[in-house]
Design a protein around this motif. Structure first.
Motif, mmCIF file in Angstrom:
data_model
loop_
_atom_site.group_PDB
_atom_site.id
_atom_site.type_symbol
_atom_site.label_atom_id
_atom_site.label_comp_id
_atom_site.label_asym_id
_atom_site.label_seq_id
_atom_site.Cartn_x
_atom_site.Cartn_y
_atom_site.Cartn_z
ATOM 1 N N THR A 1 21.505 1.590 -0.663
ATOM 2 C CA THR A 1 20.565 2.109 0.325
ATOM 3 C C THR A 1 19.141 1.738 -0.059
ATOM 4 O OG1 THR A 1 22.011 3.993 0.797
ATOM 5 C CG2 THR A 1 19.713 4.172 1.488
ATOM 6 N N GLY A 2 18.432 1.162 0.896
ATOM 7 C CA GLY A 2 17.031 0.838 0.683
ATOM 8 C C GLY A 2 16.146 1.929 1.267
ATOM 9 N N TRP A 3 15.192 2.413 0.461
ATOM 10 C CA TRP A 3 14.303 3.493 0.868
ATOM 11 C C TRP A 3 12.860 3.012 0.900
ATOM 12 C CZ3 TRP A 3 16.306 8.333 2.008
ATOM 13 C CH2 TRP A 3 17.621 8.577 1.584
ATOM 14 N N MET A 4 12.098 3.539 1.830
ATOM 15 C CA MET A 4 10.657 3.339 1.838
ATOM 16 C C MET A 4 10.010 4.633 1.361
ATOM 17 S SD MET A 4 8.171 2.173 4.980
ATOM 18 C CE MET A 4 8.595 3.619 5.989
ATOM 19 N N VAL A 5 9.071 4.523 0.425
ATOM 20 C CA VAL A 5 8.458 5.696 -0.183
ATOM 21 C C VAL A 5 6.941 5.524 -0.168
ATOM 22 C CG1 VAL A 5 8.500 7.240 -2.179
ATOM 23 C CG2 VAL A 5 10.445 5.738 -1.748
ATOM 24 N N VAL A 6 6.238 6.583 0.219
ATOM 25 C CA VAL A 6 4.777 6.527 0.266
ATOM 26 C C VAL A 6 4.222 7.909 -0.079
ATOM 27 C CG1 VAL A 6 4.634 7.078 2.726
ATOM 28 C CG2 VAL A 6 2.784 5.802 1.655
ATOM 29 N N HIS A 7 3.060 7.931 -0.716
ATOM 30 C CA HIS A 7 2.395 9.195 -1.003
ATOM 31 C C HIS A 7 1.801 9.745 0.289
ATOM 32 C CE1 HIS A 7 -0.431 12.090 -2.724
ATOM 33 N NE2 HIS A 7 0.244 11.998 -3.859
ATOM 34 N N PRO A 8 1.871 11.058 0.523
ATOM 35 C CA PRO A 8 1.353 11.623 1.781
ATOM 36 C C PRO A 8 -0.101 11.262 2.059
ATOM 37 C CG PRO A 8 2.601 13.276 0.588
ATOM 38 C CD PRO A 8 2.494 12.089 -0.326
ATOM 39 N N ASP A 9 -0.933 11.204 1.011
ATOM 40 C CA ASP A 9 -2.342 10.890 1.218
ATOM 41 C C ASP A 9 -2.549 9.466 1.720
ATOM 42 O OD1 ASP A 9 -2.914 13.405 0.344
ATOM 43 O OD2 ASP A 9 -3.614 12.805 -1.644
ATOM 44 N N MET A 10 -1.615 8.567 1.381
ATOM 45 C CA MET A 10 -1.776 7.162 1.758
ATOM 46 C C MET A 10 -1.244 6.869 3.152
ATOM 47 S SD MET A 10 -3.409 6.012 -0.703
ATOM 48 C CE MET A 10 -3.458 4.383 0.021
ATOM 49 N N ARG A 11 -0.498 7.788 3.722
ATOM 50 C CA ARG A 11 0.097 7.537 5.027
ATOM 51 C C ARG A 11 -0.974 7.364 6.103
ATOM 52 N NH1 ARG A 11 3.949 12.061 7.622
ATOM 53 N NH2 ARG A 11 2.058 13.237 7.126
ATOM 54 N N ARG A 12 -2.150 7.968 5.896
ATOM 55 C CA ARG A 12 -3.205 7.875 6.900
ATOM 56 C C ARG A 12 -3.935 6.531 6.859
ATOM 57 N NH1 ARG A 12 -7.262 10.581 6.220
ATOM 58 N NH2 ARG A 12 -7.049 11.038 4.009
ATOM 59 N N SER A 13 -3.758 5.770 5.789
ATOM 60 C CA SER A 13 -4.429 4.481 5.679
ATOM 61 C C SER A 13 -3.906 3.523 6.741
ATOM 62 C CB SER A 13 -4.196 3.880 4.291
ATOM 63 O OG SER A 13 -4.530 2.513 4.275
ATOM 64 N N PRO A 14 -4.779 2.944 7.572
ATOM 65 C CA PRO A 14 -4.310 1.998 8.603
ATOM 66 C C PRO A 14 -3.525 0.835 8.016
ATOM 67 C CG PRO A 14 -6.568 2.649 9.043
ATOM 68 C CD PRO A 14 -6.228 3.204 7.683
ATOM 69 N N GLY A 15 -3.985 0.302 6.879
ATOM 70 C CA GLY A 15 -3.269 -0.806 6.263
ATOM 71 C C GLY A 15 -1.878 -0.411 5.819
ATOM 72 N N VAL A 16 -1.773 0.777 5.211
ATOM 73 C CA VAL A 16 -0.464 1.246 4.756
ATOM 74 C C VAL A 16 0.461 1.506 5.948
ATOM 75 C CG1 VAL A 16 0.745 3.147 3.599
ATOM 76 C CG2 VAL A 16 -1.308 2.159 2.568
ATOM 77 N N ARG A 17 -0.082 2.067 7.011
ATOM 78 C CA ARG A 17 0.739 2.310 8.206
ATOM 79 C C ARG A 17 1.261 1.003 8.788
ATOM 80 N NH1 ARG A 17 -3.339 5.989 9.814
ATOM 81 N NH2 ARG A 17 -3.960 4.585 11.503
ATOM 82 N N LEU A 18 0.441 -0.037 8.788
ATOM 83 C CA LEU A 18 0.893 -1.341 9.275
ATOM 84 C C LEU A 18 2.041 -1.872 8.415
ATOM 85 C CD1 LEU A 18 -2.513 -3.080 10.102
ATOM 86 C CD2 LEU A 18 -0.725 -2.468 11.742
#
Length: 289
Positions: A254-271
């Motif tokens: 299983t492949g998972w995507m993981v991100v810190h909650p604070d970084m989710r708002r970054s437009p670049g990270v969202r892209l």
């Protein structure tokens, strides 16, 4: 005081050696030593004893670790907050297993760079699990179930695996003489070894182990033995032939995507998150069984 030196201090305290800290920080060991010496000069006390077996915290160093951790936590929260408020430009650090990154996700991420001229990517193709809270990466793709609390996770895809040998290997080598090209002694490696024992009804001798999929593939292709590879890699390799597919899904990855909650708002990270999801959606169904 250079506050960034605290990061070097904490990593060295955790690793216990210059070489280990240098690998984790991706710096020269001389740079790590120089930053620690500068920090000791700034605070006016010795933080580490330089011993033949490694660098050991002094009493003063031990007392400063929790303080440094609190300072680092606040500094990283400040950095994540600032990055979350920026436009879709700047560097996005992406941690992804080397083979999966190259084969599955690189094409989609490359198209994203073409479409957004202000973005830059730094791909961390390491098998180890990066610390997202410490900004070792902004977003990660993992082939193991995320365990850290507080992170945002999403299942991207389930990937099938198979038992492979070099073309003609099973015709040239009697099955009683087969050898196993294995992975290092981890839970992942043990699960692959156990699956092979299950499908073949016996345990194969293993004289070779590696910590990365590409090296295992090369040994299989060279005719050393049989081994477990993801279908998206093994099925495309003309040097290999599939001996047994994981039809019942016992060894599926299983492949998972993981991100810190604070970084989710970054437009670049969202892209990047959207690009990874779309890349996973495009993975052929034949590689998922």
């Amino acid at each position: 005081m250079n506050w960034n030196d605290l990061r070097y201090f904490l990593v060295l305290a955790d690793e216990g050696s210059l070489s280990g800290a240098a690998r984790r920080l991706r710096k020269e060991h001389t740079t790590v030593a120089r930053r620690i010496e500068a920090l000791e000069l700034d605070v006016g006390t010795k933080l580490f004893d330089r011993l033949p077996r490694g660098w050991q915290l002094t009493t003063a160093g031990q007392n400063l670790v929790p303080v440094a951790e609190r300072v680092e936590e606040e500094a990283l929260a400040f950095e994540r907050q600032a990055k979350g408020d920026e436009a879709a430009h700047g560097v996005v650090r992406i941690s992804v297993p080397p083979v999966a990154g190259r084969v599955l996700f690189a094409p989609r991420l490359a198209r994203l760079l073409t479409a957004h001229k202000g973005l830059e990517f730094e791909i961390i193709g390491a098998a180890n699990i990066v610390n997202l809270a410490r900004r070792e990466a902004d977003i990660a793709v993992r082939m193991v179930t995320p365990r850290e609390p507080g992170l945002i996770t999403r299942k991207l895809v389930e990937l099938g695996v198979g038992l492979y040998g070099a073309v003609g290997y099973r015709d040239r080598v009697p099955s009683r003489d087969w050898e196993f090209c294995g992975y290092e002694d981890t839970a992942y490696g043990a699960s692959k070894k156990e699956w092979v024992r299950h499908v073949l009804g016996r345990e194969l001798p293993c004289r070779f182990r590696a910590d990365d999929t590409e090296t295992v593939r090369q040994f299989i292709a060279a005719g050393h033995g049989v081994g477990v590879l993801p279908r998206y890699l093994g099925d495309r390799d003309e040097q290999l032939e599939l001996i047994h597919a994981d039809i019942d899904g016992k060894s599926r990855e299983t492949g998972w995507m993981v991100v810190h909650p604070d970084m989710r708002r970054s437009p670049g990270v969202r892209l990047v998150m959207d690009a990874l999801i779309k890349a996973a959606d495009e993975i052929s169904e034949e590689f998922q069984v």
